[in-house]
Design a protein around this motif. Structure first.
Motif, PDB file in Angstrom:
ATOM      1  N   LEU A 164       6.897  11.381  -0.588  1.00  0.00           N
ATOM      2  CA  LEU A 164       6.282  10.742   0.577  1.00  0.00           C
ATOM      3  C   LEU A 164       5.184  11.623   1.168  1.00  0.00           C
ATOM      4  CD1 LEU A 164       9.325   9.066   2.387  1.00  0.00           C
ATOM      5  CD2 LEU A 164       7.665   8.022   0.834  1.00  0.00           C
ATOM      6  N   ARG A 217       2.335   3.867   6.252  1.00  0.00           N
ATOM      7  CA  ARG A 217       1.794   5.144   6.737  1.00  0.00           C
ATOM      8  C   ARG A 217       2.435   5.547   8.058  1.00  0.00           C
ATOM      9  NH1 ARG A 217      -1.550   7.181   2.807  1.00  0.00           N
ATOM     10  NH2 ARG A 217      -2.779   8.310   4.350  1.00  0.00           N
ATOM     11  N   LEU A 266       7.735   2.030  -1.186  1.00  0.00           N
ATOM     12  CA  LEU A 266       7.106   2.313   0.114  1.00  0.00           C
ATOM     13  C   LEU A 266       5.685   2.842  -0.081  1.00  0.00           C
ATOM     14  CD1 LEU A 266       8.232   2.249   3.086  1.00  0.00           C
ATOM     15  CD2 LEU A 266       8.655   4.702   2.825  1.00  0.00           C
ATOM     16  N   ILE A 267       5.509   3.695  -1.071  1.00  0.00           N
ATOM     17  CA  ILE A 267       4.171   4.253  -1.351  1.00  0.00           C
ATOM     18  C   ILE A 267       3.244   3.136  -1.855  1.00  0.00           C
ATOM     19  CG2 ILE A 267       2.882   5.818  -2.868  1.00  0.00           C
ATOM     20  CD1 ILE A 267       5.402   7.699  -2.680  1.00  0.00           C
ATOM     21  N   ALA A 322      11.304   5.033  -2.332  1.00  0.00           N
ATOM     22  CA  ALA A 322      10.107   5.814  -1.992  1.00  0.00           C
ATOM     23  C   ALA A 322       8.894   5.285  -2.763  1.00  0.00           C
ATOM     24  CB  ALA A 322      10.343   7.295  -2.283  1.00  0.00           C
ATOM     25  N   ALA A 371       2.289   9.622   3.364  1.00  0.00           N
ATOM     26  CA  ALA A 371       2.937   8.552   4.128  1.00  0.00           C
ATOM     27  C   ALA A 371       3.600   9.038   5.413  1.00  0.00           C
ATOM     28  CB  ALA A 371       3.984   7.850   3.248  1.00  0.00           C
ATOM     29  N   MET A 372       3.797  10.361   5.525  1.00  0.00           N
ATOM     30  CA  MET A 372       4.575  10.933   6.640  1.00  0.00           C
ATOM     31  C   MET A 372       3.673  11.672   7.610  1.00  0.00           C
ATOM     32  SD  MET A 372       7.970  13.068   5.579  1.00  0.00           S
ATOM     33  CE  MET A 372       7.263  13.812   4.159  1.00  0.00           C
ATOM     34  N   GLU A 413      12.460  12.998  -3.017  1.00  0.00           N
ATOM     35  CA  GLU A 413      11.910  11.806  -2.340  1.00  0.00           C
ATOM     36  C   GLU A 413      11.026  12.207  -1.155  1.00  0.00           C
ATOM     37  OE1 GLU A 413      15.368   9.579  -1.002  1.00  0.00           O
ATOM     38  OE2 GLU A 413      16.196  11.315   0.018  1.00  0.00           O
ATOM     39  N   THR A 414      11.444  13.271  -0.439  1.00  0.00           N
ATOM     40  CA  THR A 414      10.691  13.744   0.723  1.00  0.00           C
ATOM     41  C   THR A 414       9.322  14.242   0.290  1.00  0.00           C
ATOM     42  OG1 THR A 414      12.839  14.799   1.098  1.00  0.00           O
ATOM     43  CG2 THR A 414      11.218  14.926   2.882  1.00  0.00           C
TER      44      THR A 414
END
Lengths: 291, 256
Positions: A70, A54, A48-49, A45, A75-76, A66-67
């Motif tokens: 994001l 995006r 990815l950040i 995570a 990002a979500m 982790e959710t």
């Protein structure tokens, strides 16, 4: 003609975490497999950040740390889950805030119903049926968006709920140990990890440890390497969540995050700047959080 | 507070909740006080209760307090580590669970639960955990017991969100909706025990020191009172309190 040796060539699937993230385009449908404060792919995570990915759709049966990270990083765009929390440390504050302000579209299921959608995806089933969720307010928004249908059993006429298969693009799972071909072991309970990996078109692993092919006991493999696209080694890559048999969760750090996430705004940005965007690698983060 | 032995309201709730567990029950437990109630039953009158956790844990015997079902402390001495499909699927949906112990933000007179979202008096919304296994357990376990603190805003005839079904769902029976079991049989709070029946909710007992009238006033759902009034819930015993304080929740995470 010389006989072929009785050893098959095994592909080497070991890459760096950065290579895994580079293969994930904006707008991908990710499947995550952490559970609250346990076995979250935190190193993934973070990377990815940092990559600035995006527009992700995320599917995760039981959301966790982790959710929320994001969501905190924006990002979500879409989340499909059955529930989410960081156990007694708090709720998924950034997720909940984004749902309420309309920046995150949420599809909600019961735990079994979402696991069954992944199971159907894994097996290539046309659909799966359940009694769970019947009568609840979970049903109407799913029916309205084509994610569920109320039907009668063709065998006895009983009411039931039909759910379509789910096929995320990429599953990312934090495992204990994998061999170089991606055969991987997960110790402890596995909640929805098996069907989350098997439903996805591609499986990437983050492993505490990587060993040579042949070193792992085939009877203890949770995810066969044949399903795996790539595996990266990141020791302690689940911090601050617990990885059973390896390390406990970091209560002080989870409290610190929960406070920042609950506060939102500058406090949450300061957390991300210090621990995620402000470091180049997960090793640097681990140095930053070391007491 | 009552008698020589003093206890907190949350301790009383854990004790009253534990009394809903019958020895031999196969029980799925949710996070928080349900966890303490189940473990207290396991250490007292229900030594053969079998616990299940939706994360995929069979029959744990936790020795120290845990931060939730994802805390590996909660999995100690399990007989099997498995998957959600095995616990919520094989055990719960498969009809092999006799009791679910669940928490809730809001409950109606039929035991339907909201664990998803509530609305404040000013109209703003607050979101919580969602269903997880709660809906699966309420839909499929033979019986369920709701364990929660007693505040009038938590009782409503019109839930903000119906996450998990009770004995009747929007005037329909469970059988009509397609649910296999009888569903919720009690709401246990820190002030009272409310029995749930197909004829409605009944104020079965109030805890020591509570007045039935004030409990009724703080329970804004249709609530029947038995002829002769509600009973008094048995007070916590010294053994129960000692277990809670020294072993199950020594840090007062749940029972302060």
């Amino acid at each position: 003609m010389a006989a072929m040796a009785a050893t098959a060539a095994r592909p080497d699937r070991v890459v760096s975490l950065r290579e895994i993230v580079a293969d994930i385009p904006d707008g991908s449908h990710l499947a995550l497999a952490g559970f609250a404060i346990t076995r979250n792919a935190v190193a993934f995570a973070h990377e990815l950040i940092r990559a600035g990915t995006r527009g992700l759709t995320v599917t995760q049966v039981f959301g966790g740390f982790e959710t929320d990270l994001l969501a905190a990083a924006g990002a979500m765009d879409c989340l499909t889950y059955a529930s989410g929390s960081i156990d007694r440390f708090g709720l998924l504050y950034a997720v909940n805030r984004a749902v309420l302000d309309g920046s995150l579209a949420l599809s909600e299921y019961s735990g079994l119903a979402l696991a069954l959608r992944l199971h159907a995806g894994a097996l290539g089933l046309p659909f799966v049926t359940t009694r769970s969720m019947l009568g609840s307010d979970l049903v109407a928004p799913l029916v309205a968006t084509g994610q569920a249908a109320e039907i009668e059993s063709p065998f006895d006429g009983a009411p039931c709920l039909a759910l379509p298969p789910l096929h995320p693009d990429i599953a990312v799972v934090h495992v204990d140990v994998a061999d170089r071909a991606g055969n991987a072991m997960v110790g402890g309970p596995v909640w929805s990890i098996p069907e989350t990996a098997r439903a996805s078109r591609m499986v990437d692993l983050v492993a505490e440890e990587i060993v040579e092919v042949g070193e792992l006991d085939p009877s203890r493999i949770t995810i066969p390497g044949l399903l795996v696209h790539a595996v990266a080694r990141v020791p302690h890559g689940g911090h601050p969540t617990a990885v059973y048999g390896h390390y406990d969760f970091d209560a002080a750090h989870l409290r610190q995050y929960a406070a920042a996430s609950n506060a939102g705004g500058d406090a949450l940005d300061a957390y991300l700047d210090r621990f995620v965007r402000g470091v180049a690698t997960f090793d640097e983060y681990l140095e930053e959080v070391a007491p | 507070m009552s008698g020589e032995e003093k206890w907190t309201r949350a301790e009383m709730l854990a004790v009253a909740g534990s009394l809903q567990v019958v020895d031999g029950d196969v029980t799925v437990v949710g996070l928080g006080l349900p966890q303490i109630a189940a473990l207290l039953a396991q250490r007292t009158h229900a030594p053969t209760v079998r616990l299940l956790l939706e994360i995929g844990v069979f029959e744990p015997v936790p020795a120290e307090p845990a931060m939730g079902i994802a805390d590996p402390r909660m999995w100690k001495d399990a007989t099997a580590f498995a998957s959600t499909l095995e616990v919520l699927g094989v055990m719960v949906h498969g009809g092999r669970v006799s009791l679910g112990l669940l928490g809730a933000l809001q409950v109606d007179q039929w035991g339907s639960l909201n664990t998803t979202e509530v609305e404040a008096p000013d109209g703003s919304r607050r979101r919580f955990r969602g269903s997880g296994g709660s809906n699966d357990i309420s839909s499929n376990a033979s019986r369920t017991v709701v364990i929660m603190t007693h505040q009038s805003r938590k009782f409503s005839e019109a839930l903000t969100f119906l996450t998990s079904p009770g004995r009747r769902i929007k005037e329909q029976t469970r059988a009509t909706v397609g649910l296999p079991s009888q569903g919720p049989c009690a709401v246990v709070t820190d002030r009272a025990v409310i029995a749930l029946t197909d004829a409605g909710a009944v104020l079965e007992s109030v805890h020591p020191g509570e007045q039935p009238d004030t409990v009724l006033a703080d329970t804004p759902i249709p609530l029947n009172v038995p002829a002769g009034g509600p009973k008094e819930t048995p007070a916590p015993t010294a053994t129960q309190l000692a277990l809670i304080r020294t072993e199950l929740d020594p840090n007062n995470w749940y029972t302060s």
